[in-house]
Design a protein around this motif. Sequence first.
Motif, PDB file in Angstrom:
ATOM      1  N   VAL A 150       0.854  -1.197   0.000  1.00  0.00           N
ATOM      2  CA  VAL A 150       0.000   0.000   0.000  1.00  0.00           C
ATOM      3  C   VAL A 150       0.883   1.238   0.000  1.00  0.00           C
ATOM      4  O   VAL A 150       1.745   1.392   0.867  1.00  0.00           O
ATOM      5  N   THR A 151       0.661   2.137  -0.971  1.00  0.00           N
ATOM      6  CA  THR A 151       1.442   3.371  -1.066  1.00  0.00           C
ATOM      7  C   THR A 151       0.517   4.535  -1.380  1.00  0.00           C
ATOM      8  O   THR A 151      -0.578   4.358  -1.930  1.00  0.00           O
TER       9      THR A 151
ATOM     10  N   ALA B 202       4.266   0.323  -4.799  1.00  0.00           N
ATOM     11  CA  ALA B 202       3.264  -0.610  -4.254  1.00  0.00           C
ATOM     12  C   ALA B 202       3.527  -2.027  -4.748  1.00  0.00           C
ATOM     13  O   ALA B 202       3.413  -2.992  -3.988  1.00  0.00           O
TER      14      ALA B 202
ATOM     15  N   CYS C 281       2.851  -1.070   4.228  1.00  0.00           N
ATOM     16  CA  CYS C 281       2.622   0.259   3.653  1.00  0.00           C
ATOM     17  C   CYS C 281       3.893   1.094   3.721  1.00  0.00           C
ATOM     18  O   CYS C 281       4.822   0.787   4.481  1.00  0.00           O
TER      19      CYS C 281
END
Length: 517
Positions: free
Chosen positions: A380-381, A408, A424
């Motif tokens: 997750v970015t 990501a 993340c």
Amino acid sequence: MTSTELAGHCSYVPSTLVRHFKELYEGKIKITPPFRQSYETAVLFADISGFTSLSESLAAYDPDRGHELLHKHLNQYFVRIIRVIGSQGGDIFKFAGDAMIVLWPRPKKNENADTLRTLVQRAGQCAMQIKAQCQGFKIDLKGVKKSLNVKVGIGVGKISILHLGGLFNRLEYVPTGLALAQAFQAENHADAKRDDEQVIMSPQAFDLVSDVFEAKFKNDRFACIQRCKEEIRKTSIKHIMSSILEGMDLDYVRERVLLYEPAAVRPYVETHEELWAAETRDLTVLFVNLGISEQKLTSLSTEEDLHWMHSILYIVQNAVYQYEGSINKFLMDDKGSTLIAVFGLPPLSHEDDPLRALFAAMQICTELKIQKNLYPSVGVTTGLAFCGIIGNPSRREYSILGNCVNLAARLMTHSKKKRGGVICDGATWHITRQDLKFYSLGKIKVKGIKKPIKIFHPYAKEHVGEFTRPTHHTNGDRYDTPTQLQRRDTEDDNIRFIEKSERVSDSFGSKNSKNSK
């Protein structure tokens, strides 16, 4: 609805799907997901070499507009390749980031047994034409001199196209089968830097056309195509699509195409203003590997398998759509079962999209573990990305490009190596750190970024242990959930997590737009 307007909608799906719509229309067949199309054909997998290097160079060249420049040059290259594929009757089934999956439309029932051989020959001719016309594509800017090349793999055999999902009237189509696996394996044998190893056929494909192509061989009988000795007449994919649409109810086709067409482009398609869909936005991106084994992916042949995959996608759709995100791509390719979900795309965006994305990511991991015993890997970015159309008026897709997208994907790969779970980046952590608890995983070095980056694992007390594959070993670089994390959690932390999750969900619970996914 005019034929010109319908052509705009149909450009977002392969002709294979439109032909299926015609069969349903002519047979007056009503069908509900999940369902499949199966037939034998030739498959071409084209992977662009040099994309990552170009992306990184343009980001360094102009941090504010690098993703726009990437889109401009990548699309120029794609358009050139698409033109070649279309002239050889190839049907671009999926755009897979910097790659394409191409199928040849299935033969009519009354055609002779040599048809499959002909399709492989067309795929081979197409690959050789790509090699002749599209290798060494130059990008020359001040401070940036790069070139793009293509590696091509060709396979043959039975494929199955799975039509899955259906939540909020949104379907996804995904190809599976040994023919695809052959094409992926062949492409892995290719070398973009060696002129004699840029086009590779699987042994099964080459056996059908060994008298037509000259080749040299690798140890495992994969054929490096050198020359086509006898060409067959070209056929246009535009002509194939026109013949499919002839005599059909245009509104019927449009209704079915909209089940697959991205919501972000719908306002522009019928007014022929797709260029206005291009923009730079703050997005949070989820790269998800579903955790399905490679062996399972190549053998999804039974009705039980179909319903199993359907239920998996439905779980993911429910998690993403619950928090008003979008599913941008769903692929089964050489990297496994990969899904890209995005938060912040039109027509829906929110100030707390990073938080929504993390809730969705954790829900995907939790539900797939509980219901399917799968251990997804999620990266997750958050950051700026370019959103727009890749392709030309005959075949295109809505794509996102930018450093946060590339990152990501790399975090997903890193998570997969550590048995799965949600990872993340620092930007996502910084925005959501007041609403979630995180376990710092230290710094890692990723391709394309000079300095090591900080990564984090989000969790709450009641979710500890739900996002990683269990292990009996203790290893500092693996994401075992340490007992001290549970001790550091407080009741207030968990109450805040639950309340925030419910608040985000309830804020739109009955306001979901069913046509906005």
